[in-house]
Write an enzyme that holds these catalytic residues in place. Structure first.
Site: not given
Length: 384
Positions: A78, A140
């Protein structure tokens, strides 16, 4: 000169939006990225498990070889949100300028996956004594949901891990934790000409802020870790909102703060201590004070300086393993029993901002070190 195939893979990854954000209106999935990575690694012989996490979000566990021990190369898929209008080039297209590759997430940390693939491909036909495992996670940048799911599942079972976060090719063995907390005070509004008509939430918040600053000073006296540039825990009063007019007693006030604990500090214990201090103020002021974490928090992480894995990475990079103040998924890999080092080609100084870039000159050294680690721990099967 950058390898053409490496560049093509990087372009594919950057072109797939995978923003994670606490704001549901901005938050996106990462499944397309995970499926692309699974295709890459399955083509060179990896067994690929896609682990669903939530709608449109997943982890990838790709394994080459079998047995116990082995090496993990890990990263998150991400990115943070971006302000495209502030970029010189399209953030979802890789641009090359002056020896740098630009693109959203290219340093933090999509650029690590083509490096991991390139390194792994060199050993795809080798007989491995211990497995090589590629981990790709979701969220994350927001909740650590992907890393937490790995811990809950108790996998992968490996001995060593490299997390490819941006460290400018400097090995990192420890970092502080990340706590973001909220204090909300519910007072009672009234006309400002008569304080007895209400209970001022802002007045109480000044006491809360004083208590937090006193707690900060106590922590900084009690805890010290020389491996960090700022060797003590920090507490930052980040933002405050309260009241609506000068002639009204403030009926509600909210404070948000950030706390960065050292590796020998426990987040639950810190929260308990803060909660007890705020409860005393609430009783004294006859006011409601609610204290809660904004998110669960990221624990601090430390792999011992005398770890053979740390020493191995230090020998390869010819650099002493250091520390960073930002958080990573390292504590979760530590919970899974792995000696963990953070090592990446990008720089944290370019992450989370317009025109994020990856220096081309940093790619070859990282590839070499990853190949050397795979040979040592997977081909030769060293357990230390």
């Amino acid at each position: 000169m950058i390898d053409k195939h490496f560049l093509q893979q990087l372009q594919q990854l950057v072109a797939l939006p995978s923003v994670s954000c606490t704001d549901p209106k901005i938050d996106q999935g990462n499944l397309a990225v995970i499926e692309l990575l699974a295709t890459w690694f399955s083509h060179i012989g990896f067994s690929c498990e896609i682990m669903p996490i939530s709608a449109g979000k997943a982890n990838l566990i790709a394994t080459l070889g079998s047995g116990s021990g082995g090496l993990v190369l890990a990263g998150h898929t991400d990115t943070v949100p971006c302000d495209a209008q502030l970029w010189t080039s399209d953030p979802f297209k890789v641009s090359e300028r002056h020896g740098k590759l630009y693109g959203l997430g290219i340093a933090d940390m999509k650029g690590f996956f083509p490096a991991a693939f390139n390194a792994a491909q060199a050993f795809s036909k080798s007989k491995l004594q211990a497995p090589l495992i590629i981990i790709a996670t979701c969220d994350e940048e927001s909740s650590m949901a992907g890393a937490k799911a790995l811990v809950e599942a108790g996998k992968p079972k490996a001995r060593f891990a490299v997390i490819g976060e941006p460290t400018s090719l400097k090995p990192i063995r420890l970092h502080k934790g990340v706590m973001m907390e909220r204090v909300t005070i519910m007072g009672h509004s009234g006309h400002s000409s008569d304080p007895s008509l209400g209970n001022n939430a802002l007045d109480a918040m000044t006491l809360v802020m004083g208590e937090l600053m006193a707690f900060r000073a106590e922590m900084q006296q009690k805890y010290h870790h020389p491996a960090f540039t700022i060797p003590y825990p920090t507490l930052n009063l980040g933002c405050i909102h309260g009241g609506d007019n000068p002639n009204r007693i403030c009926g509600q006030c909210e404070l948000q703060f950030d706390l960065r604990p050292l590796p020998d500090m426990n987040m639950d214990d810190i929260r308990q201590q803060i909660g007890q201090r705020l409860k005393r103020i609430a009783l004294q002021q006859h006011i409601q004070i609610d204290y809660e974490p904004i998110f669960e928090g990221t624990p601090p992480a430390e792999t011992p300086a005398n770890s053979p894995f740390v020493k191995m990475v230090e020998r390869l990079t010819q650099s002493e393993a250091g520390s960073v103040a930002f958080g990573t998924e390292a504590p979760y890999f530590r919970q899974l029993g792995m000696d963990t080092v953070i090592l990446g080609a990008g720089s944290i100084e370019t992450a989370h901002q317009p025109n994020e870039y990856l220096p081309i000159s940093n790619i070859s050294p990282l590839l070499l070190w990853l190949k050397q680690l795979i040979h040592h721990y997977c081909v030769l099967g060293h357990a230390a």
